[in-house]
Design an enzyme around this catalytic site. Structure first.
Site, PDB file in Angstrom:
ATOM      1  N   ARG A   1       0.812  -1.229   0.000  1.00  0.00           N
ATOM      2  CA  ARG A   1       0.000   0.000   0.000  1.00  0.00           C
ATOM      3  C   ARG A   1       0.843   1.276   0.000  1.00  0.00           C
ATOM      4  O   ARG A   1       0.360   2.348   0.368  1.00  0.00           O
ATOM      5  CB  ARG A   1      -0.988   0.011   1.164  1.00  0.00           C
ATOM      6  CG  ARG A   1      -2.068  -1.068   1.059  1.00  0.00           C
ATOM      7  CD  ARG A   1      -3.185  -0.833   2.059  1.00  0.00           C
ATOM      8  NE  ARG A   1      -4.257  -1.781   1.861  1.00  0.00           N
ATOM      9  CZ  ARG A   1      -4.341  -2.954   2.488  1.00  0.00           C
ATOM     10  NH1 ARG A   1      -3.400  -3.306   3.353  1.00  0.00           N
ATOM     11  NH2 ARG A   1      -5.341  -3.766   2.258  1.00  0.00           N
TER      12      ARG A   1
ATOM     13  N   LYS B   1       3.946  12.053 -10.851  1.00  0.00           N
ATOM     14  CA  LYS B   1       3.076  11.222 -11.677  1.00  0.00           C
ATOM     15  C   LYS B   1       3.763   9.892 -11.976  1.00  0.00           C
ATOM     16  O   LYS B   1       4.881   9.872 -12.503  1.00  0.00           O
ATOM     17  CB  LYS B   1       2.775  11.926 -13.002  1.00  0.00           C
ATOM     18  CG  LYS B   1       1.641  12.908 -12.974  1.00  0.00           C
ATOM     19  CD  LYS B   1       1.381  13.351 -14.406  1.00  0.00           C
ATOM     20  CE  LYS B   1       0.242  14.309 -14.514  1.00  0.00           C
ATOM     21  NZ  LYS B   1      -0.003  14.690 -15.923  1.00  0.00           N
TER      22      LYS B   1
ATOM     23  N   GLU C   1      11.272  18.196 -24.607  1.00  0.00           N
ATOM     24  CA  GLU C   1      10.560  18.576 -23.390  1.00  0.00           C
ATOM     25  C   GLU C   1      11.058  19.934 -22.884  1.00  0.00           C
ATOM     26  O   GLU C   1      10.283  20.711 -22.321  1.00  0.00           O
ATOM     27  CB  GLU C   1      10.725  17.506 -22.309  1.00  0.00           C
ATOM     28  CG  GLU C   1       9.908  16.241 -22.546  1.00  0.00           C
ATOM     29  CD  GLU C   1       8.407  16.447 -22.373  1.00  0.00           C
ATOM     30  OE1 GLU C   1       7.986  17.507 -21.859  1.00  0.00           O
ATOM     31  OE2 GLU C   1       7.639  15.538 -22.754  1.00  0.00           O
TER      32      GLU C   1
ATOM     33  N   LYS D   1       8.986  23.128 -14.227  1.00  0.00           N
ATOM     34  CA  LYS D   1       7.998  22.109 -13.890  1.00  0.00           C
ATOM     35  C   LYS D   1       7.725  22.075 -12.392  1.00  0.00           C
ATOM     36  O   LYS D   1       6.579  21.916 -11.966  1.00  0.00           O
ATOM     37  CB  LYS D   1       8.461  20.733 -14.377  1.00  0.00           C
ATOM     38  CG  LYS D   1       7.397  19.666 -14.124  1.00  0.00           C
ATOM     39  CD  LYS D   1       7.656  18.366 -14.840  1.00  0.00           C
ATOM     40  CE  LYS D   1       6.492  17.410 -14.637  1.00  0.00           C
ATOM     41  NZ  LYS D   1       6.688  16.112 -15.316  1.00  0.00           N
TER      42      LYS D   1
ATOM     43  N   GLU E   1      -3.100  18.270 -11.236  1.00  0.00           N
ATOM     44  CA  GLU E   1      -3.469  18.561 -12.627  1.00  0.00           C
ATOM     45  C   GLU E   1      -4.945  18.913 -12.763  1.00  0.00           C
ATOM     46  O   GLU E   1      -5.663  18.408 -13.618  1.00  0.00           O
ATOM     47  CB  GLU E   1      -3.132  17.368 -13.542  1.00  0.00           C
ATOM     48  CG  GLU E   1      -3.014  17.770 -14.996  1.00  0.00           C
ATOM     49  CD  GLU E   1      -2.562  16.648 -15.901  1.00  0.00           C
ATOM     50  OE1 GLU E   1      -1.675  16.898 -16.724  1.00  0.00           O
ATOM     51  OE2 GLU E   1      -3.080  15.523 -15.776  1.00  0.00           O
TER      52      GLU E   1
ATOM     53  N   ARG F   1      -1.396  22.785 -14.283  1.00  0.00           N
ATOM     54  CA  ARG F   1      -0.454  21.728 -14.648  1.00  0.00           C
ATOM     55  C   ARG F   1      -0.728  21.149 -16.030  1.00  0.00           C
ATOM     56  O   ARG F   1       0.161  20.565 -16.656  1.00  0.00           O
ATOM     57  CB  ARG F   1      -0.473  20.624 -13.584  1.00  0.00           C
ATOM     58  CG  ARG F   1       0.594  19.561 -13.812  1.00  0.00           C
ATOM     59  CD  ARG F   1       0.758  18.625 -12.626  1.00  0.00           C
ATOM     60  NE  ARG F   1       1.756  17.605 -12.901  1.00  0.00           N
ATOM     61  CZ  ARG F   1       2.247  16.759 -11.993  1.00  0.00           C
ATOM     62  NH1 ARG F   1       1.832  16.814 -10.743  1.00  0.00           N
ATOM     63  NH2 ARG F   1       3.150  15.867 -12.329  1.00  0.00           N
TER      64      ARG F   1
ATOM     65  N   ASN G   1       1.287  19.635 -20.878  1.00  0.00           N
ATOM     66  CA  ASN G   1       0.955  18.658 -21.910  1.00  0.00           C
ATOM     67  C   ASN G   1       0.916  19.250 -23.315  1.00  0.00           C
ATOM     68  O   ASN G   1       0.362  18.625 -24.228  1.00  0.00           O
ATOM     69  CB  ASN G   1      -0.395  18.001 -21.586  1.00  0.00           C
ATOM     70  CG  ASN G   1      -0.326  17.111 -20.366  1.00  0.00           C
ATOM     71  OD1 ASN G   1       0.423  16.137 -20.331  1.00  0.00           O
ATOM     72  ND2 ASN G   1      -1.096  17.446 -19.344  1.00  0.00           N
TER      73      ASN G   1
ATOM     74  N   HIS H   1       1.234  16.930 -26.292  1.00  0.00           N
ATOM     75  CA  HIS H   1       1.047  15.552 -25.842  1.00  0.00           C
ATOM     76  C   HIS H   1      -0.258  14.925 -26.327  1.00  0.00           C
ATOM     77  O   HIS H   1      -0.365  13.697 -26.374  1.00  0.00           O
ATOM     78  CB  HIS H   1       1.111  15.488 -24.317  1.00  0.00           C
ATOM     79  CG  HIS H   1       2.500  15.602 -23.771  1.00  0.00           C
ATOM     80  ND1 HIS H   1       3.272  16.728 -23.961  1.00  0.00           N
ATOM     81  CD2 HIS H   1       3.259  14.741 -23.041  1.00  0.00           C
ATOM     82  CE1 HIS H   1       4.449  16.551 -23.367  1.00  0.00           C
ATOM     83  NE2 HIS H   1       4.462  15.369 -22.816  1.00  0.00           N
TER      84      HIS H   1
ATOM     85  N   HIS I   1       0.790  11.585 -27.747  1.00  0.00           N
ATOM     86  CA  HIS I   1       0.383  10.300 -27.172  1.00  0.00           C
ATOM     87  C   HIS I   1      -0.402   9.469 -28.183  1.00  0.00           C
ATOM     88  O   HIS I   1      -0.279   8.235 -28.210  1.00  0.00           O
ATOM     89  CB  HIS I   1      -0.467  10.532 -25.927  1.00  0.00           C
ATOM     90  CG  HIS I   1       0.337  10.912 -24.720  1.00  0.00           C
ATOM     91  ND1 HIS I   1      -0.246  11.339 -23.558  1.00  0.00           N
ATOM     92  CD2 HIS I   1       1.670  10.923 -24.493  1.00  0.00           C
ATOM     93  CE1 HIS I   1       0.700  11.608 -22.657  1.00  0.00           C
ATOM     94  NE2 HIS I   1       1.864  11.357 -23.215  1.00  0.00           N
TER      95      HIS I   1
ATOM     96  N   HIS J   1       9.377   8.941 -27.123  1.00  0.00           N
ATOM     97  CA  HIS J   1       8.337   9.807 -26.581  1.00  0.00           C
ATOM     98  C   HIS J   1       8.567  11.275 -26.961  1.00  0.00           C
ATOM     99  O   HIS J   1       7.647  11.964 -27.421  1.00  0.00           O
ATOM    100  CB  HIS J   1       8.280   9.675 -25.059  1.00  0.00           C
ATOM    101  CG  HIS J   1       7.360  10.658 -24.399  1.00  0.00           C
ATOM    102  ND1 HIS J   1       5.992  10.610 -24.553  1.00  0.00           N
ATOM    103  CD2 HIS J   1       7.620  11.735 -23.610  1.00  0.00           C
ATOM    104  CE1 HIS J   1       5.436  11.608 -23.879  1.00  0.00           C
ATOM    105  NE2 HIS J   1       6.403  12.310 -23.303  1.00  0.00           N
TER     106      HIS J   1
END
Length: 381
Positions: free
Chosen positions: A124, A146, A188, A230, A240, A244, A248, A251, A255, A268
């Site tokens: 956990r 993330k 990036e 960032k 987000e 935030r 992206n 992206h 993606h 990527h």
């Protein structure tokens, strides 16, 4: 060495960017834990890829008194899935891991994402450290908490927010990084300059030869500025819910490109590079950027190319983009550049607009981008 602090409602930690950090990893971890009133546990795990471990295992292990348990994740986006997570969790359980154990994610963005998700899930949730080994992971994926994995239906659809205790971005690890990986990672930083840091954007325009030539001082400046940007955004919007999302830029279709090509054709950062071009086109059409600003920002993208040629069906890309995590219900969220050094999230981009942007991007992508002449404007503004 540069030190950047990340402070969010749920976590506070530091990012260390410098050289030689892996040689003193245990001592640095011990100091961080001591400040929290804790000791280094007996059971440490290092998650890495076979290629990275072959290059750096002796250096890493020499910093530890007791040998950590090594977990290996094969390279490639196709291994960023729940099957890999289950395998790693079972290996940790069999090795005697418990709630006091600590995981060190040592590798690129995939290792960091999977490692962080494994740490968030085991018992956990256990603590972990990030030791990113690629430019992309140092400036982006290791920062912000993330973590997660892909599903066949889309990228990063399973995950959590789980911050590391610290990030150690050792620039010496970049010495073995292939040129293609470096360029992909730099997209990036290109994005960081476009959305929130005009000084970084200008520096990358004026110093591309030194940056691509791996000049240490230039790379350190780009890495530190990207991390600070960032970290600032994450500190203001950890989950987000608003700001935030500007991270992206590029992206949405980036993606989609990765998903449609099965994560096998482009890195990527390269997919994001093409996605940025589509976003710039849409920004020009919507007049969030002028023609001159469009030319300047396109020029910056091509300075850090070439991007790989790409032949895809634009409708397939748009269909794939419908699974983007930023969407809420039927609302399609898309990030557009605003002038130089700013961005906004819009919720009214139509399917036709996105299809036109995809067609524009793919028209350029049919030929190798070095054959496409893009004017880099000398003006700054």
């Amino acid at each position: 060495m540069q030190i950047v602090k990340v402070q969010t409602p749920s976590a506070q930690y530091q990012i260390f960017a410098g050289t030689g950090l892996i040689d003193t990893l245990e001592a640095r971890m011990t100091r961080i834990l001591a400040a929290l009133g804790r000791k280094l546990p007996k059971r440490l795990f290092i998650l890495t890829s076979p290629e990275i471990w072959d290059l750096w295992s002796k250096r890493i292990l020499s910093s530890f008194t007791n040998t950590p348990t090594i977990l290996l994740l094969p390279a490639g986006e196709r291994h960023k899935n729940l099957r890999s997570v289950e395998k790693l969790l079972r290996e940790m359980a069999k090795a005697g891991g418990d709630r006091s154990s600590i995981l060190i994610a040592f590798g690129g963005g995939i290792v960091g994402d999977v490692g962080g998700f494994v740490a968030s899930s085991f018992m956990r949730g256990i603590d972990f450290f990030q030791v990113p080994s690629t430019f992309l992971s140092q400036v982006d994926s290791s920062v912000g908490g993330k973590v997660g994995v892909n599903l066949p239906e889309g990228k990063n659809l399973v995950g959590a927010f789980h911050h590391p205790l610290a990030v150690f971005a050792d620039m010496e690890l970049l010495n073995t990084l292939p040129d293609r990986e470096l360029r992909a990672g730099l997209f990036e930083s290109v994005k960081a300059g476009m959305i929130r840091d005009r000084a970084l954007l200008r520096f990358m325009e004026e110093n591309s030869a030194r940056i691509l030539g791996r000049d240490t001082a230039s790379l350190e400046k780009v890495i530190a500025a990207s991390i600070r940007m960032k970290a600032d955004v994450v500190s203001k919007d950890e989950r987000e819910n608003g700001l935030r999302m500007i991270l992206n830029l590029g992206h949405t279709l980036g993606h989609a490109i990765e998903s449609v090509t099965g994560y096998r054709k482009l890195l990527h950062g390269e997919a994001v590079g093409w996605g940025i071009i589509a976003a710039l086109h849409l920004g020009r059409k919507r007049r969030t950027i002028s023609e001159a600003q469009f030319d300047r920002l396109m020029g910056l993208v091509y300075l850090y190319g070439p991007l790989p040629a790409l032949k895809l069906n634009p409708q397939r890309l748009v269909d794939a983009s419908a699974k983007d995590k930023k969407h809420r219900g039927d609302v399609r969220r898309f990030i557009l550049p605003v002038g130089i050094g700013d961005a906004t999230v819009v919720e009214d981009v139509t399917t036709d607009e996105l299809l036109e942007a995809a067609r524009y991007m793919l028209a350029l992508a049919k030929a190798l981008p070095e054959q496409v002449e893009v004017k880099v404007l000398a003006a700054h503004g």
